[in-house]
Design a protein around this motif. Structure first.
Motif, PDB file in Angstrom:
ATOM      1  N   LEU A 153       0.838  -1.202   0.000  1.00 47.34           N
ATOM      2  CA  LEU A 153       0.000   0.000   0.000  1.00 47.34           C
ATOM      3  C   LEU A 153       0.873   1.253   0.000  1.00 47.34           C
ATOM      4  O   LEU A 153       0.570   2.240  -0.683  1.00 47.34           O
ATOM      5  N   GLU A 154       1.967   1.185   0.758  1.00 45.87           N
ATOM      6  CA  GLU A 154       2.891   2.319   0.794  1.00 45.87           C
ATOM      7  C   GLU A 154       3.525   2.542  -0.582  1.00 45.87           C
ATOM      8  O   GLU A 154       3.682   3.673  -1.048  1.00 45.87           O
ATOM      9  N   THR A 155       3.871   1.436  -1.256  1.00 45.65           N
ATOM     10  CA  THR A 155       4.450   1.525  -2.606  1.00 45.65           C
ATOM     11  C   THR A 155       3.460   2.171  -3.573  1.00 45.65           C
ATOM     12  O   THR A 155       3.833   3.018  -4.387  1.00 45.65           O
ATOM     13  N   VAL A 156       2.198   1.777  -3.461  1.00 40.21           N
ATOM     14  CA  VAL A 156       1.176   2.336  -4.355  1.00 40.21           C
ATOM     15  C   VAL A 156       1.058   3.840  -4.118  1.00 40.21           C
ATOM     16  O   VAL A 156       0.995   4.637  -5.067  1.00 40.21           O
ATOM     17  N   ARG A 157       1.068   4.254  -2.874  1.00 37.10           N
ATOM     18  CA  ARG A 157       0.991   5.696  -2.553  1.00 37.10           C
ATOM     19  C   ARG A 157       2.183   6.446  -3.167  1.00 37.10           C
ATOM     20  O   ARG A 157       2.029   7.514  -3.745  1.00 37.10           O
ATOM     21  N   ARG A 158       3.366   5.858  -3.025  1.00 37.70           N
ATOM     22  CA  ARG A 158       4.570   6.530  -3.547  1.00 37.70           C
ATOM     23  C   ARG A 158       4.516   6.657  -5.067  1.00 37.70           C
ATOM     24  O   ARG A 158       4.891   7.677  -5.635  1.00 37.70           O
ATOM     25  N   LEU A 159       4.050   5.593  -5.713  1.00 36.43           N
ATOM     26  CA  LEU A 159       3.926   5.649  -7.176  1.00 36.43           C
ATOM     27  C   LEU A 159       2.961   6.749  -7.575  1.00 36.43           C
ATOM     28  O   LEU A 159       3.216   7.517  -8.507  1.00 36.43           O
ATOM     29  N   ASN A 160       1.840   6.818  -6.869  1.00 35.51           N
ATOM     30  CA  ASN A 160       0.836   7.829  -7.179  1.00 35.51           C
ATOM     31  C   ASN A 160       1.380   9.238  -6.897  1.00 35.51           C
ATOM     32  O   ASN A 160       1.140  10.169  -7.665  1.00 35.51           O
ATOM     33  N   ASP A 161       2.142   9.342  -5.821  1.00 38.59           N
ATOM     34  CA  ASP A 161       2.762  10.636  -5.513  1.00 38.59           C
ATOM     35  C   ASP A 161       3.722  11.069  -6.625  1.00 38.59           C
ATOM     36  O   ASP A 161       3.918  12.260  -6.867  1.00 38.59           O
ATOM     37  N   ASP A 162       4.327  10.063  -7.266  1.00 36.99           N
ATOM     38  CA  ASP A 162       5.263  10.363  -8.365  1.00 36.99           C
ATOM     39  C   ASP A 162       4.536  10.662  -9.675  1.00 36.99           C
ATOM     40  O   ASP A 162       5.183  10.806 -10.721  1.00 36.99           O
ATOM     41  N   GLY A 163       3.217  10.666  -9.645  1.00 39.80           N
ATOM     42  CA  GLY A 163       2.445  11.052 -10.826  1.00 39.80           C
ATOM     43  C   GLY A 163       1.832   9.916 -11.598  1.00 39.80           C
ATOM     44  O   GLY A 163       1.223  10.138 -12.653  1.00 39.80           O
ATOM     45  N   VAL A 164       2.009   8.663 -11.148  1.00 43.17           N
ATOM     46  CA  VAL A 164       1.422   7.523 -11.868  1.00 43.17           C
ATOM     47  C   VAL A 164      -0.071   7.446 -11.543  1.00 43.17           C
ATOM     48  O   VAL A 164      -0.467   7.476 -10.370  1.00 43.17           O
ATOM     49  N   THR A 165      -0.874   7.356 -12.581  1.00 42.98           N
ATOM     50  CA  THR A 165      -2.311   7.142 -12.390  1.00 42.98           C
ATOM     51  C   THR A 165      -2.521   5.669 -12.053  1.00 42.98           C
ATOM     52  O   THR A 165      -1.972   4.797 -12.734  1.00 42.98           O
ATOM     53  N   VAL A 166      -3.285   5.401 -11.003  1.00 38.93           N
ATOM     54  CA  VAL A 166      -3.460   4.009 -10.586  1.00 38.93           C
ATOM     55  C   VAL A 166      -4.941   3.645 -10.596  1.00 38.93           C
ATOM     56  O   VAL A 166      -5.774   4.386 -10.056  1.00 38.93           O
ATOM     57  N   VAL A 167      -5.242   2.515 -11.233  1.00 39.09           N
ATOM     58  CA  VAL A 167      -6.579   1.922 -11.131  1.00 39.09           C
ATOM     59  C   VAL A 167      -6.414   0.680 -10.269  1.00 39.09           C
ATOM     60  O   VAL A 167      -5.700  -0.250 -10.642  1.00 39.09           O
ATOM     61  N   TYR A 168      -7.040   0.700  -9.094  1.00 41.18           N
ATOM     62  CA  TYR A 168      -6.761  -0.305  -8.067  1.00 41.18           C
ATOM     63  C   TYR A 168      -8.048  -1.070  -7.772  1.00 41.18           C
ATOM     64  O   TYR A 168      -9.044  -0.495  -7.336  1.00 41.18           O
ATOM     65  N   THR A 169      -8.041  -2.388  -8.024  1.00 37.44           N
ATOM     66  CA  THR A 169      -9.243  -3.166  -7.698  1.00 37.44           C
ATOM     67  C   THR A 169      -8.999  -3.953  -6.418  1.00 37.44           C
ATOM     68  O   THR A 169      -7.873  -4.423  -6.170  1.00 37.44           O
ATOM     69  N   SER A 170     -10.046  -4.070  -5.642  1.00 39.53           N
ATOM     70  CA  SER A 170      -9.922  -4.852  -4.407  1.00 39.53           C
ATOM     71  C   SER A 170     -11.313  -5.181  -3.880  1.00 39.53           C
ATOM     72  O   SER A 170     -12.295  -4.516  -4.236  1.00 39.53           O
TER      73      SER A 170
END
Lengths: 386, 315
Positions: free
Chosen positions: B178-195
């Motif tokens: 989850l922390e990795t996903v936040r960091r990626l998003n902070d770096d500008g990556v658009t994320v589509v996350y299913t759960s």
């Protein structure tokens, strides 16, 4: 093209880490060549050495002449280790135990029978477990007996003629000489059992690369690496082509190892045209690549492919002469040979071992290549439908 | 709708398998730099939606446009924009993490020094640089999941599709992911996350679309979705022997808006949860239900889903 080769290289890297694949594709064929070749044919340079005996119970002139005739025969001592024994019971026991392969027994009274012109019977004891050596020894005994009979008849004829002329018959005739004539045959085109099974096992086990290629395909589908490849900006043809090329490279590598391994370990001579052997090997490897696509297209899991692939390959191998010479097949099954890639590969390898050139095995290479195209076309069609 | 420029747009998206609609006419858009959640129970149609976004399967009808490229007509351009983290660990177990990543990097056209640095950075990001040369088969489940993410971000995609990336792993690895996903998003990556884990989507996502039976039944920010249940509190009753009849009886109780049976008891919605507790206890004890615990929580996505569908996300 770059993606195709990278997928093929990755498949190779995965395959060489698969212990089961290495065992089946390399260790098994080399092991079977060694076992079958050793069991079914003499090793190179080994001589034929049979232990036999003569027992002279007669002790008269005829018995003595038999024994001396055999012992004096030129060349017999190179084939047989001949012992002159006196105890017939002991000799019978040794033959029954297999310590002697055969024995010639000259019974008591043979000289007396010969003197009065009565039939004389010699006995040959044979070990059923050593039919070749025992049969040869029986042949020697018969030849000796025939020569002796001829001598006796000749003596009588000469004696009768001398008597009718009123002259004295000669005291003796020339001694009987039984000999073996050596005739060297040309063995250049003869293939040893090890050579035959090298061709057979290579022809059969190259196709097992198809099974492992198909395993890799369904494993990629199951573990979603295939999906990940499709999600990458790589055309579908490069993915399927890469998978097929991976099998091709793996089986070509397998062939090279088997070619070098059988030469180094068993002294197999792959003929004077190694390029011809490689051409046949590469063409069969292409067949294996196509068969991998067929198996991946019809099999849904490793279990189903593990059931289908060995059955198909063994059928190809049995009808293709990998296990027994194709001449041994029942006539009704022989037409199946032409649809077996193993048949074209094994016959090609055998021809190459007998000295055939590339041109002389071109039919085999062309047929195998045609089969590869058919397998690849059908297999890719099946895979793409999934 | 989102204020940022839409980078993913799905319009009238259908996917049918025979008579079954896996995805049933959905519309949504994802803004550039957004962390967008698709929340729903297993079988809701999330993975099918992700597969269509990734050009893995063609929609029966509808359009998907990613960064201006249509999935049907320009799939290669779309694929170059996307990174994907599949639900399964899509790696080669007998190859090392570095070898796996190098292969996937090459599939996206990376070569030479740029490939090596991308592999190093991706392993650094997921905290596995020191174990780069170990075979994947020797990794724990959580570590495999982290390499699975690294394989999806190697080529620095503008849009990352993550399909249930935390299924079946320990809490520590989940937090790391989850922390990795936040960091990626902070770096500008658009994320589509299913759960189907409500807490993850609630904690991570800027906007959420809730899916059920192939349809988007609600979408918006977590706050907007929570408002759908009118600020109702969630009363979680852990009890032995609770039945549908008990839930139906509680619905008639004053101060209880919704009641449903859950895995280990009952789940209730109430305008003022604390005040309703006494009547809930009386009612259940009167019906012979043995209560083991009672908790009251603020409205969350689980309560929204319960409110909209009458069932929990795990049903």
């Amino acid at each position: 093209m770059g993606a195709l080769l990278r997928i093929a290289a990755k498949d190779l890297a995965v395959l060489v880490r698969d212990k089961a694949a290495v065992l089946v594709m390399l260790a098994m064929p080399l092991g079977l060549v060694f076992i079958l070749g050793s069991a079914l044919g003499p090793s190179a340079g080994a001589g034929f050495d049979a232990k036999v005996a003569i027992v002279d119970l007669d002790s008269g002139p005829a018995g003595t002449r038999f024994v001396e005739g055999i012992l004096a025969a030129e060349g017999l001592d190179e084939v047989f280790d001949i012992e002159v024994r006196s105890d017939v019971g002991e000799v019978r026991r040794d033959v029954s135990r297999g310590d002697l392969q055969a024995a010639l027994v000259i019974p008591d009274g043979v000289s007396e029978a010969v003197a009065v012109g009565a039939p004389a019977v010699l006995e040959v004891l044979q070990d059923p477990g050593s039919q070749i050596a025992a049969g040869m020894w029986a042949g020697v005994a018969r030849a000796t007996a025939s020569a002796a009979s001829a001598e006796i008849v000749a003596r009588r004829v000469v004696a009768q003629q001398a008597l009718s002329r009123g002259t004295t018959p000669p005291v003796d005739l020339a001694p009987i000489v039984v000999s073996i004539e050596d005739t060297e045959v040309d063995t250049a085109s003869r293939i040893s059992a090890v050579g035959y099974y090298t061709a057979g096992m290579t022809g059969m086990f190259l196709l097992f690369g198809a099974m492992f290629g198909a395993f890799a395909f369904v494993r990629e589908r199951r573990e979603q690496t295939f999906m990940r490849m499709i999600a990458a900006p790589v055309p579908a043809w490069a993915i399927v082509g890469g998978k097929a090329t991976g099998v091709l490279l793996a089986t070509v590598g397998q062939f090279v190892v088997l070619l070098a391994g059988t030469s180094a370990l068993f002294g197999v001579r792959w003929g004077a045209h190694p390029a011809a052997a490689v051409a046949v090997g590469v063409a069969e490897s292409a067949c294996a690549a196509g068969l991998a696509m067929v198996l991946a297209g019809i099999g849904t899991s490793e279990r189903s492919i593990g059931a289908i692939a060995p059955a198909v390959i063994m059928l190809f191998a049995a009808t293709g002469g990998a296990m027994l010479p194709v001449e041994a097949l029942p006539a009704a099954l022989r037409p199946l040979q032409v649809v077996s890639p193993v048949y074209w590969a094994v016959q090609g390898f055998l021809d190459v071992m007998r000295g055939a050139s590339w041109a002389e095995v071109s039919t085999n290479v062309a047929t195998l290549s045609g089969m590869a195209v058919v397998f690849l076309t059908f297999g890719i069609w099946r895979v793409s439908r999934r | 709708m989102t204020a940022a420029r839409p980078i993913v747009e799905a319009r009238g998206l259908w996917k049918r398998y025979g008579d079954v609609a896996a995805v049933d006419g959905i519309d949504f858009s994802v803004g550039e730099g957004e962390l967008f959640g698709l929340l729903g129970p297993n079988g809701a149609g999330k993975t099918t939606t992700i597969s269509m976004l990734a050009c893995l399967i063609a929609p029966t009808s509808g359009t998907i446009v990613v960064d201006g490229h249509d999935c049907l007509t320009e799939p290669m351009a779309v694929k170059r924009t996307l990174g994907i983290v599949p639900q399964e660990v899509a790696l080669y177990p007998t190859l090392s993490a570095a070898q796996n990543l190098a292969f996937w990097g090459r599939m996206y056209g990376l070569r030479g020094a740029s490939l090596r640095s991308a592999v190093d950075e991706a392993l650094e990001l997921v905290g596995l640089a020191e174990r780069a040369h170990e075979r994947i088969e020797r990794y724990s489940g959580g570590m495999k999941r982290r390499v699975n993410i690294a394989a999806g971000i190697l080529h620095r995609p503008r849009v990352l599709l993550m399909d249930e990336p935390t299924v079946g792993i320990d809490p520590q690895s989940r937090n790391h992911i989850l922390e990795t996903v936040r960091r990626l998003n902070d770096d500008g990556v658009t994320v589509v996350y299913t759960s189907h884990y409500m807490e993850e989507v609630e904690a991570l996502c800027d906007r959420v679309a809730i899916m059920d039976h192939g349809k988007i039944i609600a979408s918006g920010t977590v706050r907007e979705l929570s408002d759908l249940v009118g600020g109702l509190d969630v009363i979680t009753v852990v009890a032995d022997g609770a039945s549908e009849a008990d839930a139906a009886a509680l619905k008639g109780c004053e101060g209880i808006a919704e009641a449903d049976v859950s895995d280990d008891g009952l789940r209730l919605l109430a305008p003022r949860g604390g005040s309703a507790l006494a009547s809930v206890v009386r009612m259940l004890e009167g019906r012979g239900v043995r209560i083991r615990s009672l908790t009251v929580t603020e409205p969350d996505l689980e309560s929204v889903f319960l409110h909209l569908t009458g069932k929990t996300l795990r049903d």
